[in-house]
Design an enzyme around this catalytic site. Structure first.
Site, short mmCIF file in Angstrom:
data_model
loop_
_atom_site.label_atom_id
_atom_site.label_comp_id
_atom_site.label_asym_id
_atom_site.label_seq_id
_atom_site.Cartn_x
_atom_site.Cartn_y
_atom_site.Cartn_z
N ASP A 103 -8.60 -5.78 8.99
CA ASP A 103 -7.51 -6.15 8.09
C ASP A 103 -6.62 -7.25 8.66
OD1 ASP A 103 -5.79 -5.76 5.75
OD2 ASP A 103 -4.35 -4.87 7.15
N HIS A 131 -4.79 -8.55 5.45
CA HIS A 131 -3.59 -7.93 6.02
C HIS A 131 -2.86 -7.10 4.96
CE1 HIS A 131 -0.56 -8.39 9.52
NE2 HIS A 131 -0.44 -7.19 8.96
N GLU A 148 -3.35 -16.09 11.01
CA GLU A 148 -3.16 -15.72 9.60
C GLU A 148 -2.17 -16.68 8.94
OE1 GLU A 148 -1.93 -11.66 9.29
OE2 GLU A 148 -3.79 -10.85 10.11
N ALA A 208 -6.78 -2.32 11.95
CA ALA A 208 -5.74 -2.53 10.94
C ALA A 208 -4.37 -2.56 11.62
CB ALA A 208 -5.80 -1.41 9.90
N ALA A 209 -4.36 -2.96 12.90
CA ALA A 209 -3.12 -2.96 13.68
C ALA A 209 -2.57 -4.38 13.80
CB ALA A 209 -3.37 -2.36 15.06
N GLY A 245 -2.20 -3.78 5.22
CA GLY A 245 -1.72 -2.52 5.77
C GLY A 245 -0.46 -2.00 5.12
N ALA A 246 0.49 -2.89 4.85
CA ALA A 246 1.77 -2.46 4.26
C ALA A 246 1.85 -2.75 2.77
CB ALA A 246 2.92 -3.16 4.97
N ILE A 265 1.23 5.75 13.91
CA ILE A 265 0.11 5.49 13.00
C ILE A 265 -1.16 6.12 13.55
CG2 ILE A 265 -1.32 3.70 11.95
CD1 ILE A 265 1.18 1.90 11.93
#
Length: 529
Positions: free
Chosen positions: A256, A279, A261, A230-231, A281-282, A152
């Site tokens: 993110d 979250h 969470e 964003a990791a 990212g995906a 990434i």
């Protein structure tokens, strides 16, 4: 002939079912409903989940025929991999499904913070035209520091280069020459912090990386810097970042992921200069489809008894029963090797000696490599991509076998040379009918330690009082020593301490021990992560 049963526990793309094909009986259940999941999983051969279904030890125990757990995504927080391994159940995921989506989100957050897009949007929709208040900065000719140059991180570097940015990166496991080939200048973390106009994090979450961008790091940055994460939540310390924003030591942030969470509360939410997302990212249609199709293919391979490239815990295909118990040991040796090395090896030998070499032991080399890179790259490491990762980092790997083993029935050794010329080695064996794992050599020192979830190693000059000092510092930090062994070259010579402890040793505590005993170095290994 009865078809194998595949249970789909969450909403997946139609392409996922298509990829499974006609050879399976497909059933569906709401995996988030525990009362529905447990009876539904009893007689299935495979289960496909996303993030809402918890496939824990209870569910695995209930699934009497289960052979495969497939997570249509990257993370495995909702799957008890250890319980699955003990039950002989393969766990697969889709490690590359979201890398493009994650990279693009990081860049989106970076652009949003640079141009104050979120607060300007909110103000205008609220009836306020505040053109001068939300003036931003260009990316052109600015310096972006990428923390972690995995897949990434590389995608982010490639894309930001096209903006005309100066790209630098910190990743001790990527050789400078390899980074240079990508047009990236390799720097130390301190250099990155001091030089960057933007910092974006792309690291795995390990005990060493949690809080990496914290209070100390944020006192080294430019006041104009903008920080992107964003990791994984926790790598950037949210409270330290909020304080830096409040004191004007950081200009903005795009976040993110969070330490806890899901969350609707964070000190970062108070700042207009911070862009936050839940979250995501995906969370693209493309990433979800790629993930579903990828794990569907893995399920087909696994149930056919073939090699499964994305197996997280066990490898598909035939493995000799005498070899199989050594797989987790080899992986642990790899993780210990990396912790001891603290950097990337240029040459790595995986040596297997003894009776076991009468069988094909290639899987032990793959398991060792999987361990070597498990705590190094952001993406999950599998038996198939581990050699690719090694190649990308310029590591020359050899499998060395010898049927003779003078001291042990079977012995696995990882022996490597680092770029600075240092040599690192660690050896392990299996003892008795129960195959008890033992670490029997570290850096040439003879020891005998059963690997534990939390371990620490110290090298120092032998003298009285060292063991007591180590115990005192750990005691003051409320860290309990489960076992300790000292090996030395001779009285007053070099010595090595190997410890197992009941909880992870915080980085600052390790630094305190190193200072207190004048150690050459100290390393921790956390095998539970």
């Amino acid at each position: 002939m009865t078809k194998p049963v595949v249970l789909i526990a969450e909403e997946l793309s139609p392409a996922t079912v298509d990829a499974l094909g006609p050879d399976f009986e497909i059933r569906k259940v709401d995996g988030a409903d525990r009362t529905a999941l447990l009876p539904a999983i009893v007689d299935v051969d495979a289960i496909l989940v996303r993030s809402a279904t918890k496939v824990d030890a209870e569910a695995i125990a209930a699934a009497k025929k289960l052979k495969v757990i497939a997570r249509a995504g990257v993370g495995l927080d909702n799957v008890d991999v250890k319980a699955a391994t003990q039950a002989g159940v393969m766990v697969v995921n889709a490690p590359t499904s979201n890398i493009t989506s994650a990279a693009e989100l990081a860049i989106g957050l970076l652009l949003a913070t640079a141009r104050n897009i979120a607060p300007a949007d909110k103000a205008l929709k609220g009836g306020e035209w505040k053109r001068s208040k939300y003036s931003g900065v260009e990316l052109y000719e600015k310096t972006v520091g990428i923390v972690g140059l995995g897949r990434i991180g590389v995608l982010v570097a490639q894309r930001l280069s096209s903006f005309g940015m100066n790209v630098i990166a910190y990743d001790p496991y990527v050789p400078a020459a390899r980074a240079a080939q990508m047009g990236v200048r390799s720097v130390s973390l301190d250099q990155l912090l001091e030089e960057s106009d933007f910092i974006t994090v792309h690291l795995p979450k390990t005990p060493e990386t949690v809080g990496l961008i914290g209070e100390a790091a944020l006192r080294k940055v430019k006041p104009s810097v903008r920080v992107i994460n964003a990791a994984r939540g926790g790598i950037v310390d949210e409270h330290a970042l909020a304080l830096a924003l409040k004191e004007g030591r950081v200009a903005g942030a795009g976040i993110d992921v969070f330490a806890s969470e899901p969350t609707t509360e964070s000190p970062l939410f108070d700042f207009e200069s911070v862009v936050v997302t839940p979250h995501l990212g995906a969370s693209t249609d493309e990433a979800q489809e790629k993930a579903g199709v990828s794990v569907a293919r893995s399920v087909r391979l696994a149930l056919a008894g073939e090699l499964v490239p994305d197996a997280v815990n066990v490898k598909g295909g035939a493995i000799a029963e005498d070899v199989r118990p050594g797989i987790p040991l080899a992986e642990k040796l790899g993780r210990i090797f990396t912790a001891l090395a603290g950097g990337v090896a240029t040459q790595l030998d995986v040596e297997v000696r003894g009776e076991i070499t009468a069988h094909d032991v290639k899987i032990l080399e793959l398991a060792a490599l999987k361990g070597v890179f498990a705590d190094v790259v952001e993406d999950p490491v599998s038996y198939v991509n581990a050699p690719v990762i090694a190649g990308d980092r310029g590591v020359e790997v050899r499998l060395v076998t010898d049927e003779e083993s003078s001291d042990y029935r079977n012995l696995v050794t990882l022996r490597g040379v680092l770029a600075d010329g240092r040599s690192v080695s660690v050896s392990g064996t299996l003892s008795g009918p129960k195959h008890v794992e033992k670490i029997v050599e570290v850096l040439g020192y003879d020891i005998e330690v059963v690997p534990a979830e939390h371990m620490a190693f110290l090298r120092y000059t032998d003298r009285p009082g060292v063991v007591g000092t180590v115990g005192r510092v750990l005691g003051e930090a409320d860290v309990n020593i489960a076992g300790m062994q000292v090996s030395r070259t001779g009285k007053g010579g070099d010595a090595l301490v190997a410890m197992t402890v009941d909880q992870a040793v915080p980085g600052q505590v390790l630094d305190d021990i190193v200072a207190a005993i004048g150690a050459e170095w100290g390393r921790t290994v956390d095998l539970d992560s």
